[in-house]
Scaffold this motif. Structure first.
Motif, PDB file in Angstrom:
ATOM      1  N   TRP A   1       4.453  30.214 -35.061  1.00 34.69           N
ATOM      2  CA  TRP A   1       5.047  31.337 -35.263  1.00 34.69           C
ATOM      3  C   TRP A   1       6.402  31.307 -35.734  1.00 34.69           C
ATOM      4  O   TRP A   1       6.731  31.978 -36.669  1.00 34.69           O
ATOM      5  CB  TRP A   1       5.059  31.966 -33.808  1.00 34.69           C
ATOM      6  CG  TRP A   1       5.602  33.413 -33.983  1.00 34.69           C
ATOM      7  CD1 TRP A   1       5.069  34.659 -34.322  1.00 34.69           C
ATOM      8  CD2 TRP A   1       6.988  33.766 -33.521  1.00 34.69           C
ATOM      9  NE1 TRP A   1       5.923  35.738 -34.321  1.00 34.69           N
ATOM     10  CE2 TRP A   1       7.164  35.219 -33.939  1.00 34.69           C
ATOM     11  CE3 TRP A   1       8.174  33.141 -33.195  1.00 34.69           C
ATOM     12  CZ2 TRP A   1       8.509  35.926 -33.721  1.00 34.69           C
ATOM     13  CZ3 TRP A   1       9.366  33.910 -33.276  1.00 34.69           C
ATOM     14  CH2 TRP A   1       9.545  35.118 -33.415  1.00 34.69           C
TER      15      TRP A   1
ATOM     16  N   LEU B   1       1.471  26.912 -25.521  1.00 39.60           N
ATOM     17  CA  LEU B   1       2.538  27.512 -25.716  1.00 39.60           C
ATOM     18  C   LEU B   1       3.345  27.177 -26.770  1.00 39.60           C
ATOM     19  O   LEU B   1       4.052  27.700 -27.650  1.00 39.60           O
ATOM     20  CB  LEU B   1       3.228  27.715 -24.511  1.00 39.60           C
ATOM     21  CG  LEU B   1       2.780  28.652 -23.322  1.00 39.60           C
ATOM     22  CD1 LEU B   1       3.784  28.749 -22.088  1.00 39.60           C
ATOM     23  CD2 LEU B   1       2.463  30.153 -23.754  1.00 39.60           C
TER      24      LEU B   1
ATOM     25  N   SER C   1       5.915  33.675 -14.191  1.00 40.17           N
ATOM     26  CA  SER C   1       6.589  33.397 -15.439  1.00 40.17           C
ATOM     27  C   SER C   1       5.631  32.843 -16.571  1.00 40.17           C
ATOM     28  O   SER C   1       5.702  33.106 -17.628  1.00 40.17           O
ATOM     29  CB  SER C   1       7.782  32.204 -15.398  1.00 40.17           C
ATOM     30  OG  SER C   1       8.720  33.021 -14.267  1.00 40.17           O
TER      31      SER C   1
ATOM     32  N   THR D   1       1.188  35.944 -22.097  1.00 46.93           N
ATOM     33  CA  THR D   1       1.098  37.200 -22.677  1.00 46.93           C
ATOM     34  C   THR D   1       2.135  37.175 -23.970  1.00 46.93           C
ATOM     35  O   THR D   1       1.459  38.094 -24.817  1.00 46.93           O
ATOM     36  CB  THR D   1       1.374  38.272 -21.490  1.00 46.93           C
ATOM     37  OG1 THR D   1       0.605  38.097 -20.422  1.00 46.93           O
ATOM     38  CG2 THR D   1       1.126  39.490 -22.284  1.00 46.93           C
ATOM     39  N   LEU D   2       3.260  36.920 -23.915  1.00 46.24           N
ATOM     40  CA  LEU D   2       3.942  37.301 -25.079  1.00 46.24           C
ATOM     41  C   LEU D   2       3.573  36.471 -26.238  1.00 46.24           C
ATOM     42  O   LEU D   2       3.779  36.973 -27.252  1.00 46.24           O
ATOM     43  CB  LEU D   2       5.467  36.846 -24.600  1.00 46.24           C
ATOM     44  CG  LEU D   2       6.604  36.641 -25.691  1.00 46.24           C
ATOM     45  CD1 LEU D   2       6.899  38.223 -26.115  1.00 46.24           C
ATOM     46  CD2 LEU D   2       7.867  35.957 -25.030  1.00 46.24           C
ATOM     47  N   VAL D   3       3.291  35.047 -26.131  1.00 46.87           N
ATOM     48  CA  VAL D   3       2.605  34.165 -27.063  1.00 46.87           C
ATOM     49  C   VAL D   3       1.578  34.847 -27.755  1.00 46.87           C
ATOM     50  O   VAL D   3       1.392  34.871 -28.825  1.00 46.87           O
ATOM     51  CB  VAL D   3       2.656  32.940 -26.414  1.00 46.87           C
ATOM     52  CG1 VAL D   3       1.769  32.024 -27.735  1.00 46.87           C
ATOM     53  CG2 VAL D   3       3.933  32.176 -26.481  1.00 46.87           C
TER      54      VAL D   3
ATOM     55  N   ILE E   1       3.821  35.709 -17.990  1.00 47.66           N
ATOM     56  CA  ILE E   1       4.542  36.303 -18.787  1.00 47.66           C
ATOM     57  C   ILE E   1       4.502  35.714 -20.345  1.00 47.66           C
ATOM     58  O   ILE E   1       4.512  36.188 -21.256  1.00 47.66           O
ATOM     59  CB  ILE E   1       5.899  36.619 -18.190  1.00 47.66           C
ATOM     60  CG1 ILE E   1       5.870  37.542 -17.119  1.00 47.66           C
ATOM     61  CG2 ILE E   1       6.690  37.279 -19.446  1.00 47.66           C
ATOM     62  CD1 ILE E   1       7.259  37.636 -16.215  1.00 47.66           C
ATOM     63  N   TRP E   2       4.856  34.507 -20.212  1.00 49.86           N
ATOM     64  CA  TRP E   2       4.999  33.323 -21.333  1.00 49.86           C
ATOM     65  C   TRP E   2       3.643  33.585 -22.255  1.00 49.86           C
ATOM     66  O   TRP E   2       3.676  33.705 -23.477  1.00 49.86           O
ATOM     67  CB  TRP E   2       5.472  32.223 -21.018  1.00 49.86           C
ATOM     68  CG  TRP E   2       6.926  31.900 -20.868  1.00 49.86           C
ATOM     69  CD1 TRP E   2       7.794  32.187 -19.852  1.00 49.86           C
ATOM     70  CD2 TRP E   2       7.912  31.614 -22.164  1.00 49.86           C
ATOM     71  NE1 TRP E   2       9.021  31.798 -20.164  1.00 49.86           N
ATOM     72  CE2 TRP E   2       9.156  31.780 -21.340  1.00 49.86           C
ATOM     73  CE3 TRP E   2       7.593  31.517 -23.454  1.00 49.86           C
ATOM     74  CZ2 TRP E   2      10.355  31.509 -22.189  1.00 49.86           C
ATOM     75  CZ3 TRP E   2       8.970  31.305 -24.185  1.00 49.86           C
ATOM     76  CH2 TRP E   2      10.134  31.209 -23.455  1.00 49.86           C
TER      77      TRP E   2
ATOM     78  N   ILE F   1       0.686  37.726 -27.728  1.00 49.22           N
ATOM     79  CA  ILE F   1       0.878  39.118 -28.660  1.00 49.22           C
ATOM     80  C   ILE F   1       1.778  38.839 -30.065  1.00 49.22           C
ATOM     81  O   ILE F   1       1.391  39.249 -30.937  1.00 49.22           O
ATOM     82  CB  ILE F   1       2.048  40.020 -27.707  1.00 49.22           C
ATOM     83  CG1 ILE F   1       1.130  40.490 -26.612  1.00 49.22           C
ATOM     84  CG2 ILE F   1       2.637  40.943 -28.678  1.00 49.22           C
ATOM     85  CD1 ILE F   1       2.267  41.348 -25.508  1.00 49.22           C
ATOM     86  N   LEU F   2       2.423  37.847 -29.910  1.00 53.23           N
ATOM     87  CA  LEU F   2       2.960  37.495 -31.154  1.00 53.23           C
ATOM     88  C   LEU F   2       2.181  37.007 -32.091  1.00 53.23           C
ATOM     89  O   LEU F   2       2.233  37.057 -33.065  1.00 53.23           O
ATOM     90  CB  LEU F   2       4.035  36.254 -30.805  1.00 53.23           C
ATOM     91  CG  LEU F   2       5.543  36.575 -30.141  1.00 53.23           C
ATOM     92  CD1 LEU F   2       6.449  35.369 -29.791  1.00 53.23           C
ATOM     93  CD2 LEU F   2       6.134  37.729 -30.832  1.00 53.23           C
TER      94      LEU F   2
ATOM     95  N   PHE G   1       4.180  28.684 -30.419  1.00 53.97           N
ATOM     96  CA  PHE G   1       5.565  29.028 -30.635  1.00 53.97           C
ATOM     97  C   PHE G   1       5.855  28.264 -32.020  1.00 53.97           C
ATOM     98  O   PHE G   1       6.560  29.056 -32.890  1.00 53.97           O
ATOM     99  CB  PHE G   1       6.203  28.529 -29.524  1.00 53.97           C
ATOM    100  CG  PHE G   1       7.864  29.150 -29.723  1.00 53.97           C
ATOM    101  CD1 PHE G   1       8.288  30.291 -29.903  1.00 53.97           C
ATOM    102  CD2 PHE G   1       8.814  28.116 -30.192  1.00 53.97           C
ATOM    103  CE1 PHE G   1       9.547  30.758 -29.941  1.00 53.97           C
ATOM    104  CE2 PHE G   1       9.919  28.357 -30.177  1.00 53.97           C
ATOM    105  CZ  PHE G   1      10.661  29.829 -30.414  1.00 53.97           C
TER     106      PHE G   1
END
Length: 477
Positions: free
Chosen positions: A235, A228, A454, A460-462, A457-458, A464-465, A232
């Motif tokens: 990104w 992560l 959580s 999945t979000l990463v 979710i984190w 996607i980004l 991040f």
């Protein structure tokens, strides 16, 4: 795939040329090994001390000599909290929860010999452990490693050249993520090998029985956590116009995640859900034991009611006519009443702790550091839930010991006898030595559903980004 590998190789070569990055990597690797070694020494020392002291206290219990069972119940013994093998990696709450507790009739004593008592107030900011290095310091290295991954190429003009040759943003992003993942894995390789050997070395007699499962889950947890941070960081560099902006953004996020937010959440939970002091907690228990839960039924009234029940049951005039010693029955009844009072107040206190913990769990939705901190302690067996489970097991053992003493008094002595009746080693040996096995890892993880959600979710979000880069970024070329 070939382009992905070429990009990763180029990033690794560039990173290895940076002396600062290499130096930071070696420093963090050294800190990790020092923390592991220090944790091992503390684990070994405390484990040996607990084993030795436990054997001494057990011998004292068995050799206490002939005496009345109720005196033996007050003579009591000790229960010791065993060290888990993973406590050398993540100290968790072990520093604050104490290592031993005195067990006797009528009283539930607090745990003694908390290591935090021997430290200064700075202990609140944490100790140097391997878990702390992975959670706090290694992400800082990742930031310095990856903050310029895109801005450097944008400023030098190579990014425009790569795009013009047909290399997609997605390939560039994943190539750089792959490069930093390989470098971090290589940095952690000695630690990974050491932990693997530990997990397969046959430590089956420890407090935890599923060592291998916990080790694999810890690998997975920290792998996702570091991924992560890598993703991040890449990104942010991808979206930033300059390296300075990217570094400032990432350092701000790091400070907020690892320093500001955890302390803020802890202070908020204490302010929102205040817990009573130990003095007030014990005073409330003693008052209810003396006067009843309703405040109007003192011990004398409760004992008179109990005596009447037995007289009516056996249709006799006095307790001396009972086929057993009523004093043993009354003592056990008093013990069970005090246990119910204790359970009531402890339940209220734990409800407060649960609300505090719930606030911290919900905060993990906004902070991956809190996710890994909670789950790491849980898998290491040094979290609040394992500690509470141990306390419950100890209390059940204490109650069983006292009940055995009171039952022996009731069955083998006569009313009015106290110093005249003496039990011996046969009774002492009937009390098995206390031993503890912690819950399975999967059972512990049931307490961390919010953190697991959580984390998903984190992740999945990463993903996607990384997989769907913003097309508007072309304006930064």
């Amino acid at each position: 795939m070939r382009k992905l590998i070429l990009i990763a190789r180029k990033e690794i070569k560039i990173a290895l040329r940076e002396k600062l990055i290499v130096s930071l990597g070696l420093l963090i690797s050294l800190l990790l090994m020092v923390a592991l070694y220090a944790g091992y020494l503390a684990y070994k020392q405390q484990k040996e001390a607990i084993i030795q002291t436990r054997a001494e206290k057990r011998q004292q219990w068995l050799e206490q000599g002939d005496k009345h069972p109720h005196i033996a119940a007050h003579y009591g013994t000790f229960a010791f909290k065993p060290k888990t093998i993973f406590s050398l990696f993540d100290f968790g709450l072990d520093t604050f929860t104490g290592t031993s507790v005195y067990l006797e009739a009528h009283h539930q004593h607090e745990f003694m010999f908390r290591p935090a008592q021997d430290h200064s107030s700075m202990i609140r900011f944490g100790e140097l452990s391997a878990a702390m290095v992975l959670q706090v310091l290694l992400p800082l290295l990742i930031i310095f490693l990856a903050f310029a991954s895109f801005t450097r190429e944008r400023e030098s003009g190579t990014l425009r050249l790569l795009i013009s040759q047909g290399v997609s943003y997605r390939t560039l992003i994943w190539g750089k993520v792959l490069a930093y993942t390989i470098m971090i894995t290589a940095l952690l390789l000695p630690f990974l090998l050491g932990t693997s050997l530990l997990a397969t070395s046959g430590v089956r007699s420890e407090t935890i029985s599923d060592v291998t499962v916990r080790a694999l889950l810890l690998f997975l947890l920290y792998g996702i956590y570091l991924f992560l941070f890598i993703s991040f960081s890449v990104w942010v560099s991808f979206r930033s116009s300059t390296g300075k902006n990217a570094l400032l953004t990432l350092l701000t996020v790091w400070i907020f995640f690892t320093m500001l937010m955890p302390k803020t959440v802890a202070n908020m939970s204490e302010n929102f859900y205040k817990s009573p002091s130990m003095r007030v907690f014990k005073a409330q228990i003693q008052d209810d034991i003396a006067n009843g839960m309703d405040g109007n039924t003192p011990r004398s009234a409760r004992m008179a009611k109990l005596e009447k029940e037995y007289l009516d049951k056996y249709d006799i005039d006095s307790v001396q006519q009972l086929p057993f010693n009523f004093e043993g029955v009354s003592m056990q009844a008093g013990e069970e009443f005090s246990n119910s009072v204790y359970d009531h107040h402890l339940g209220n206190l734990r409800n407060i702790f649960s609300k505090q913990d719930r606030l911290a769990s919900l905060s993990s939705l906004l902070n991956p550091y809190l996710i890994v901190q909670h789950l790491s302690m849980g898998l290491a067996g040094t979290d609040i839930h394992t500690s509470l489970h141990f306390e419950d097991e100890v209390e059940q053992y204490r109650r069983g010991l006292v009940k055995e003493m009171n039952n022996d008094m009731a069955q083998n002595s006569r009313y009015g006898e106290f110093y005249e009746y003496k039990a011996g080693s046969d009774l002492w040996r009937r009390i098995k030595d206390f031993s503890y096995r912690s819950p399975k890892a999967l059972d512990i993880l049931k307490n961390y559903k919010t953190e697991l959600t959580s984390l998903l979710i984190w992740l999945t979000l990463v993903l996607i980004l990384l997989s769907f880069p913003d097309r508007k970024t072309t304006r930064l070329l």
